[in-house]
Design a protein around this motif. Structure first.
Motif, PDB file in Angstrom:
ATOM      1  N   HIS A 182     -10.043  -0.390  -3.515  1.00 42.72           N
ATOM      2  CA  HIS A 182      -9.881   0.185  -2.178  1.00 42.72           C
ATOM      3  C   HIS A 182     -10.683  -0.623  -1.155  1.00 42.72           C
ATOM      4  CE1 HIS A 182      -8.654   3.589  -4.707  1.00 42.72           C
ATOM      5  NE2 HIS A 182      -7.916   3.947  -3.667  1.00 42.72           N
ATOM      6  N   ASP A 225       0.869   5.293  -5.515  1.00 41.24           N
ATOM      7  CA  ASP A 225       0.979   6.751  -5.624  1.00 41.24           C
ATOM      8  C   ASP A 225       0.034   7.440  -4.642  1.00 41.24           C
ATOM      9  OD1 ASP A 225       2.841   6.558  -7.652  1.00 41.24           O
ATOM     10  OD2 ASP A 225       1.363   6.808  -9.264  1.00 41.24           O
ATOM     11  N   PRO A 226       0.517   8.511  -3.992  1.00 38.23           N
ATOM     12  CA  PRO A 226      -0.356   9.286  -3.102  1.00 38.23           C
ATOM     13  C   PRO A 226      -1.264  10.206  -3.915  1.00 38.23           C
ATOM     14  CG  PRO A 226       1.831  10.237  -3.125  1.00 38.23           C
ATOM     15  CD  PRO A 226       1.894   8.988  -3.977  1.00 38.23           C
ATOM     16  N   ARG A 227      -2.357  10.637  -3.289  1.00 37.29           N
ATOM     17  CA  ARG A 227      -3.252  11.621  -3.908  1.00 37.29           C
ATOM     18  C   ARG A 227      -4.007  12.356  -2.810  1.00 37.29           C
ATOM     19  NH1 ARG A 227      -8.055   7.813  -6.376  1.00 37.29           N
ATOM     20  NH2 ARG A 227      -8.712   6.897  -4.405  1.00 37.29           N
ATOM     21  N   GLU A 228      -4.554  13.490  -3.183  1.00 34.32           N
ATOM     22  CA  GLU A 228      -5.395  14.255  -2.263  1.00 34.32           C
ATOM     23  C   GLU A 228      -6.824  13.725  -2.346  1.00 34.32           C
ATOM     24  OE1 GLU A 228      -4.254  16.546  -0.164  1.00 34.32           O
ATOM     25  OE2 GLU A 228      -2.233  16.210  -0.953  1.00 34.32           O
ATOM     26  N   ARG A 229      -7.517  13.752  -1.242  1.00 35.04           N
ATOM     27  CA  ARG A 229      -8.905  13.275  -1.232  1.00 35.04           C
ATOM     28  C   ARG A 229      -9.805  14.093  -2.147  1.00 35.04           C
ATOM     29  NH1 ARG A 229      -9.924  10.049   3.851  1.00 35.04           N
ATOM     30  NH2 ARG A 229     -12.100  10.606   3.675  1.00 35.04           N
ATOM     31  N   GLU A 261      -6.259   7.811   0.275  1.00 39.13           N
ATOM     32  CA  GLU A 261      -5.191   8.729  -0.102  1.00 39.13           C
ATOM     33  C   GLU A 261      -4.142   8.073  -0.999  1.00 39.13           C
ATOM     34  OE1 GLU A 261      -7.294   9.959   3.445  1.00 39.13           O
ATOM     35  OE2 GLU A 261      -6.153   8.123   3.091  1.00 39.13           O
ATOM     36  N   ARG A 262      -4.392   6.848  -1.424  1.00 43.11           N
ATOM     37  CA  ARG A 262      -3.501   6.128  -2.337  1.00 43.11           C
ATOM     38  C   ARG A 262      -4.276   5.746  -3.594  1.00 43.11           C
ATOM     39  NH1 ARG A 262       1.919   6.481  -1.044  1.00 43.11           N
ATOM     40  NH2 ARG A 262       2.036   6.701   1.202  1.00 43.11           N
ATOM     41  N   THR A 306       3.901  -3.169  -7.132  1.00 38.91           N
ATOM     42  CA  THR A 306       2.506  -3.156  -6.706  1.00 38.91           C
ATOM     43  C   THR A 306       1.697  -4.089  -7.600  1.00 38.91           C
ATOM     44  OG1 THR A 306       1.934  -1.266  -8.118  1.00 38.91           O
ATOM     45  CG2 THR A 306       2.687  -0.771  -5.869  1.00 38.91           C
ATOM     46  N   GLU A 325       0.818  -1.219   0.000  1.00 34.95           N
ATOM     47  CA  GLU A 325       0.000   0.000   0.000  1.00 34.95           C
ATOM     48  C   GLU A 325       0.855   1.275   0.000  1.00 34.95           C
ATOM     49  OE1 GLU A 325      -3.796   1.618   2.477  1.00 34.95           O
ATOM     50  OE2 GLU A 325      -1.957   1.287   3.623  1.00 34.95           O
ATOM     51  N   ALA A 326       1.914   1.323   0.799  1.00 34.63           N
ATOM     52  CA  ALA A 326       2.748   2.527   0.896  1.00 34.63           C
ATOM     53  C   ALA A 326       3.486   2.838  -0.405  1.00 34.63           C
ATOM     54  CB  ALA A 326       3.754   2.382   2.042  1.00 34.63           C
ATOM     55  N   ARG A 327       3.586   1.878  -1.318  1.00 31.54           N
ATOM     56  CA  ARG A 327       4.248   2.117  -2.606  1.00 31.54           C
ATOM     57  C   ARG A 327       3.290   2.623  -3.687  1.00 31.54           C
ATOM     58  NH1 ARG A 327       6.770  -2.709  -0.889  1.00 31.54           N
ATOM     59  NH2 ARG A 327       5.591  -3.992  -2.341  1.00 31.54           N
TER      60      ARG A 327
END
Length: 195
Positions: free
Chosen positions: A64, A22-26, A80-81, A59, A18-20
């Motif tokens: 989700h 990509d991040p994103r804003e809600r 957030e991912r 990944t 999960e931590a790998r």
């Protein structure tokens, strides 16, 4: 009119990678995509989700949230991912997978395209509750689509090289769109409108 279903507790069970993701804003999330696992049970869906398919990012493919036949809700990826569930839409979408065997195990065989397992009332009640909670929690969320609405790719059938089949057919013909859309405030879109 019956009251809306209450939200069952969400079992948070992050995928190992999960931590790998990509991040994103809600506030980048404006779409929910409904899938079915096309697998016999949640345990197999989890194993498939844990498989590393992308060597660069280390990944795999996953939604989700997963909703089992008993209505239990499992979260494998934080909002957030960016989860890998619908080509071309992942950065803006939440993927929700309903446990359902779909076309398993011959997904792309021309002679095995029936999707005849109905969704349970518990699954649909949990889905509606989750969708309503997401709509309240995510400021930009406006749209919903089925995977089959957004990925209309056809491929050569595995059992007949002269025939083509849809790569994705989920959530399929037995998904109760009228019931779900009547209980939420999201607008169903298809590929042309989603671009």
């Amino acid at each position: 009119m019956s009251p809306p279903p209450s939200m069952p507790p969400v079992q948070v069970e992050p995928l190992p990678y999960e931590a790998r993701l990509d991040p994103r804003e809600r506030d980048a999330i404006d779409l929910v995509v409904i899938h079915c696992t096309e697998l016999p049970d949640l345990a197999m869906a989890r194993r498939f989700g844990e498989e590393i398919l992308y060597t660069g990012s280390q990944t795999g493919n996953s939604g989700h949230f997963y909703i089992d036949r008993d209505g239990s809700v499992h979260q494998y990826v934080a909002l957030e991912r960016v989860a890998n569930h619908t080509r071309g839409y992942n950065a803006r979408a939440v993927g929700i997978e309903l446990v359902n065997r779909g076309r398993y195990p011959d997904w792309l065989a021309a002679g095995h395209q029936a999707m005849d397992e109905p969704y349970t009332d518990a699954q649909i009640d949990a889905l509606v509750a989750l969708l309503n909670r997401l709509h309240a929690d995510l400021p930009a969320l406006r749209y919903i689509a089925g995977h089959e609405d957004l990925d209309t790719t056809e491929v050569v059938a595995t059992d007949d090289a002269n025939r083509r089949v849809r790569r994705k057919r989920d959530p399929g013909p037995l998904f109760p769109w009228v019931r779900v859309l009547g209980a939420i405030e999201l607008l169903r879109i298809e590929a042309d409108a989603a671009a």
